[in-house]
Motif scaffolding. Sequence first.
Motif, PDB file in Angstrom:
ATOM      1  N   UNK A   1      -0.864  -6.924   1.172  1.00 28.26           N
ATOM      2  CA  UNK A   1      -0.164  -5.669   0.938  1.00 28.26           C
ATOM      3  C   UNK A   1      -0.938  -4.866  -0.097  1.00 28.26           C
ATOM      4  N   UNK A   2      -0.801  -3.546  -0.117  1.00 29.99           N
ATOM      5  CA  UNK A   2      -1.378  -2.765  -1.214  1.00 29.99           C
ATOM      6  C   UNK A   2      -0.893  -3.301  -2.565  1.00 29.99           C
ATOM      7  N   UNK A   3      -1.711  -3.136  -3.578  1.00 37.32           N
ATOM      8  CA  UNK A   3      -1.428  -3.765  -4.874  1.00 37.32           C
ATOM      9  C   UNK A   3      -0.057  -3.398  -5.421  1.00 37.32           C
ATOM     10  N   UNK A   4       0.333  -2.116  -5.288  1.00 41.35           N
ATOM     11  CA  UNK A   4       1.618  -1.711  -5.853  1.00 41.35           C
ATOM     12  C   UNK A   4       2.783  -2.333  -5.101  1.00 41.35           C
ATOM     13  N   UNK A   5       2.656  -2.459  -3.773  1.00 40.86           N
ATOM     14  CA  UNK A   5       3.729  -3.077  -3.001  1.00 40.86           C
ATOM     15  C   UNK A   5       3.798  -4.584  -3.243  1.00 40.86           C
ATOM     16  N   UNK A   6       2.650  -5.222  -3.378  1.00 39.64           N
ATOM     17  CA  UNK A   6       2.634  -6.661  -3.680  1.00 39.64           C
ATOM     18  C   UNK A   6       3.307  -6.919  -5.020  1.00 39.64           C
TER      19      UNK A   6
END
Length: 525
Positions: A444-449
């Motif tokens: 996942x993109x870093x912010x979503x992870x």
Amino acid sequence: MTAPGEQHQQTWAGPLSASVARLCAGLRPQVCEATAAGFDEVLRRLSAPLQVAVAGRIKSGKSTLVNALIGRRVAPTDVGECTRLVTRFQYGTVDRVEVVFRDGTQQAVPFDADGGIPADLGVELERVSHLEAYLTNAVLRDLTVIDTPGLGSLDAASVARTEQLLGTREAASGEPGDDDLDPVSHRAVSGAEAVVYVVTQAVRADDQQALEAFAAATASRDAGPVNAIAVLNKADTVEPDSVPGAGGEVWRAASALAAEQAALLGPRVADVLPVIGLLAETAETGGFTTADAEVLRALAELDDTARQTMLMSADLFTGWECEIPERDRERLLERLDLYGVRHALAALDEDPGITAGALRRVLRDRSGLAEVLGRLEAVFRARTDGIKAAAALASVTALAQASGDAGERQRAHDAIEVLLTRPEAHQLRLLEALTLVSSGSVALPEDLAAEVLRIGGSTDPGVQLGLAGRPPHELVQYALERAGWWRSFASFGATPAQSRVAFVVHRAYFLIWQQLNPGQVRVTG
């Protein structure tokens, strides 16, 4: 006594564990005798307190930390017979220690004069499986603490015991002592469901491997911050000048080093926290006495030159010529080390009238124990239902697969699929999503992870939403907004693997919204 397969008289950690128990009871009449016996063991584990192992390399201070967690100096910290064995500390109405032999027999041994497990058990160590220590300490009512011999020992048998408990070694691996454990002993030795992993200043490859294997053995999934935390023990020995940005402060240096270790251990642990096990043990187990406080008062009254000189090294502290008896200074050093002595003297400088009890609390605060206990509460106790249920379902699956009967495998699979449709199973799905994302299995993109890790890393709505301390109406609005966003992402913007995680996160936000709005109409989200 409860008959095999019955669970109505037992207590479960929560609704999910209760559902798994009903699943086992329902499957039991439909499987062979060996598989049924395995289901009985799953039921026993489900109704028992959470089993937390304190593990790590030899001489990392595991037993000292165990004593601090229990609140009693009972685990032996000096090298001896008992430090080569797995010891399970659990609640009992009477304090006692039992040696469990490899053939399943048991023998009671007395505590030593100081109330600890005796260094010499008076039995042949090769015959011993492990020790069971029953204590009246209230902390053990819902938490069994398991002390392990340690990795990296030159004693192959001791290492084997620890590896077996952590899941890095099969029960019959051909190593000394691994192939002759009776079933009772084996399931006690290999019974950890969560782990506090102790590191010092260097994280090694075998530390990472041990944590990976432990996660796989307890949840049948890749490593994730679901049932493991790590502590950087002996934080007072970190050299401040060796850590950039520490500003010469020991604790700041230790915290920075712990953060680096958290990055190294990656998704295998929920956090790495600095702690001074010796100080925690002394403060928490009654090791700091009124007499010790009086010795500190006498030290505080020395002239500045003598005091500063004595605090430069352990040898100077005990060997410096002054009116305070050397044996009293040696006792302080054994219990507080120089770091604790310095902070106790600073507290006396600030308040010369401070009581012995208040001094003890200062030492406890300086040890970092409160933060460790708080993380244990958040990571383990709050997730006990999910952790135990996940481990139990992994066992059910393994038992059915090992039976060799295709019908048993299918019945177990179908029963688990039905269970996973129930509302209480959401906790299990959230833990699984957390593990998939943190291990990199689902990208996942870093912010979503980070958002997934946050919502799965706590049971406090404010923390889960990243809005701790904000007013309730803001939490309600944000939870509903994020629930809608993740549902849209799952339906339109995600890959199939991401969509699976996204629907779980959507459901988590929706349940938080319902929790914060108890009067709302309950719908499936």
